[in-house]
Scaffold this motif. Structure first.
Motif, mmCIF file in Angstrom:
data_model
loop_
_atom_site.group_PDB
_atom_site.id
_atom_site.type_symbol
_atom_site.label_atom_id
_atom_site.label_comp_id
_atom_site.label_asym_id
_atom_site.label_seq_id
_atom_site.Cartn_x
_atom_site.Cartn_y
_atom_site.Cartn_z
ATOM 1 N N PHE A 8 -21.837 -81.817 -36.041
ATOM 2 C CA PHE A 8 -21.056 -80.847 -36.444
ATOM 3 C C PHE A 8 -20.863 -79.668 -35.056
ATOM 4 O O PHE A 8 -20.023 -79.272 -34.857
ATOM 5 C CB PHE A 8 -21.945 -80.284 -37.387
ATOM 6 N N PHE A 9 -22.079 -79.581 -34.479
ATOM 7 C CA PHE A 9 -22.013 -78.932 -33.317
ATOM 8 C C PHE A 9 -21.023 -79.225 -32.198
ATOM 9 O O PHE A 9 -20.141 -78.463 -31.655
ATOM 10 C CB PHE A 9 -23.443 -78.805 -32.435
ATOM 11 N N ARG A 10 -21.001 -80.744 -32.095
ATOM 12 C CA ARG A 10 -20.071 -81.178 -30.922
ATOM 13 C C ARG A 10 -18.618 -80.939 -31.275
ATOM 14 O O ARG A 10 -17.869 -80.504 -30.600
ATOM 15 C CB ARG A 10 -20.519 -82.528 -30.700
ATOM 16 N N GLU A 11 -18.489 -81.427 -32.664
ATOM 17 C CA GLU A 11 -16.887 -81.368 -32.957
ATOM 18 C C GLU A 11 -16.322 -79.962 -33.193
ATOM 19 O O GLU A 11 -15.385 -79.576 -32.879
ATOM 20 C CB GLU A 11 -16.791 -81.894 -34.636
ATOM 21 N N ASP A 31 -9.801 -76.687 -40.031
ATOM 22 C CA ASP A 31 -9.465 -77.735 -40.490
ATOM 23 C C ASP A 31 -10.859 -78.807 -40.621
ATOM 24 O O ASP A 31 -10.944 -79.652 -41.615
ATOM 25 C CB ASP A 31 -8.524 -78.738 -39.958
ATOM 26 N N TYR A 32 -11.707 -78.694 -39.763
ATOM 27 C CA TYR A 32 -12.773 -79.416 -39.595
ATOM 28 C C TYR A 32 -14.045 -78.846 -40.403
ATOM 29 O O TYR A 32 -14.744 -79.537 -41.404
ATOM 30 C CB TYR A 32 -13.474 -79.701 -38.195
ATOM 31 N N ILE A 33 -14.233 -77.606 -40.315
ATOM 32 C CA ILE A 33 -15.430 -76.932 -41.192
ATOM 33 C C ILE A 33 -15.178 -77.168 -42.644
ATOM 34 O O ILE A 33 -16.197 -77.241 -43.355
ATOM 35 C CB ILE A 33 -15.570 -75.624 -40.690
ATOM 36 N N LYS A 34 -14.012 -76.945 -43.137
ATOM 37 C CA LYS A 34 -13.960 -76.966 -44.440
ATOM 38 C C LYS A 34 -14.300 -78.230 -45.231
ATOM 39 O O LYS A 34 -14.289 -78.614 -46.351
ATOM 40 C CB LYS A 34 -12.414 -76.388 -45.034
ATOM 41 N N LYS A 35 -14.306 -79.545 -44.545
ATOM 42 C CA LYS A 35 -15.060 -80.670 -44.937
ATOM 43 C C LYS A 35 -16.438 -80.506 -45.193
ATOM 44 O O LYS A 35 -16.831 -81.263 -46.067
ATOM 45 C CB LYS A 35 -14.644 -81.738 -43.852
ATOM 46 N N ILE A 42 -10.813 -68.433 -43.185
ATOM 47 C CA ILE A 42 -11.728 -68.047 -41.957
ATOM 48 C C ILE A 42 -11.195 -67.005 -40.864
ATOM 49 O O ILE A 42 -10.009 -67.143 -40.839
ATOM 50 C CB ILE A 42 -11.878 -69.528 -41.009
ATOM 51 N N GLY A 43 -11.930 -66.173 -40.338
ATOM 52 C CA GLY A 43 -11.352 -65.070 -39.496
ATOM 53 C C GLY A 43 -12.325 -64.620 -38.303
ATOM 54 O O GLY A 43 -13.812 -64.752 -38.557
ATOM 55 N N LEU A 44 -11.980 -64.361 -37.271
ATOM 56 C CA LEU A 44 -12.731 -63.586 -36.232
ATOM 57 C C LEU A 44 -12.385 -62.123 -36.323
ATOM 58 O O LEU A 44 -11.196 -61.892 -36.168
ATOM 59 C CB LEU A 44 -12.695 -64.199 -35.007
ATOM 60 N N GLY A 45 -13.191 -61.595 -36.138
ATOM 61 C CA GLY A 45 -13.256 -59.876 -35.797
ATOM 62 C C GLY A 45 -14.322 -59.022 -35.168
ATOM 63 O O GLY A 45 -15.357 -59.810 -35.087
ATOM 64 N N TYR A 46 -13.953 -58.043 -34.794
ATOM 65 C CA TYR A 46 -15.151 -57.336 -34.373
ATOM 66 C C TYR A 46 -14.830 -55.546 -34.621
ATOM 67 O O TYR A 46 -13.800 -55.240 -34.850
ATOM 68 C CB TYR A 46 -15.103 -57.237 -32.581
ATOM 69 N N SER A 47 -16.057 -55.011 -34.651
ATOM 70 C CA SER A 47 -16.003 -53.603 -34.983
ATOM 71 C C SER A 47 -15.802 -52.579 -33.794
ATOM 72 O O SER A 47 -16.540 -53.031 -32.893
ATOM 73 C CB SER A 47 -17.472 -53.151 -35.699
#
Length: 173
Positions: A8-11, A31-35, A42-47
């Motif tokens: 999982f870490f590698r992929e 696409d990979y994680i949702k398996k 999914i999202g990335l953000g910052y304060s």
């Protein structure tokens, strides 16, 4: 579905580092994680507490899924109370936080910051290195009680690659 932690870490690492375009990389990761972990978005953000907002760097959703933040918004404007809440969060808090619906942690300011928590579950992964915070990864899945402690353990394994990707995305935005 079970997955070997190392695989999982590698992929995930290969996918997050596989493109300089953070949205494209996040799409491949999604696409990979949702398996292995429930995910409709999914999202990335910052304060940015000086301007009183959470900036969305990249976000991906399955067709028909709704983000738990305002759709189409590049940022989430925070109230003074929410900014103060974020400022006072302990540095040593857990790296992963699960909110499994509106009845989970009632009165929590997250419910106001992310209106979609009323009908979704969310998993937040704090992105930091050596105590310096760079943002968060946010996943959501429709319905209550979608995330487990095992999901939190698995996503925490890829905290460092996501943090590095966030640092680079912010640096070169």
């Amino acid at each position: 579905m079970a997955v070997d932690d190392n695989k999982f870490f590698r992929e995930v690492t290969l996918r997050i580092c596989g493109s300089l375009d953070i949205a494209e990389a996040l799409s491949h990761v999604f696409d990979y994680i949702k398996k292995y972990i429930p995910a409709d978005t999914i999202g990335l953000g910052y304060s940015d507490l000086d301007s009183g907002q959470i900036n969305v760097v990249a976000k991906i959703a399955q067709k028909g899924a709704r983000y738990i933040w305002k759709d189409g918004a590049p940022e989430i404007v925070l109230s003074k109370e929410q900014v103060e809440h974020v400022r006072t969060l302990p540095v040593d808090r857990p790296a992963v936080r699960i909110v499994n619906g509106p009845d989970d942690q009632p009165g929590d300011p997250l419910h106001d910051m992310f209106p979609g928590l009323k009908s979704n579950s969310a998993l937040f992964l704090r992105l930091d290195i050596h105590g310096e915070e760079f943002g968060a990864l946010l996943m959501s899945a429709k319905g209550p009680d979608r995330y487990s402690p095992q999901d939190a353990e698995l996503i925490e394994k890829v905290r460092e690659p996501f943090t590095i990707a966030m640092i680079n995305a912010r640096r070169y935005q």
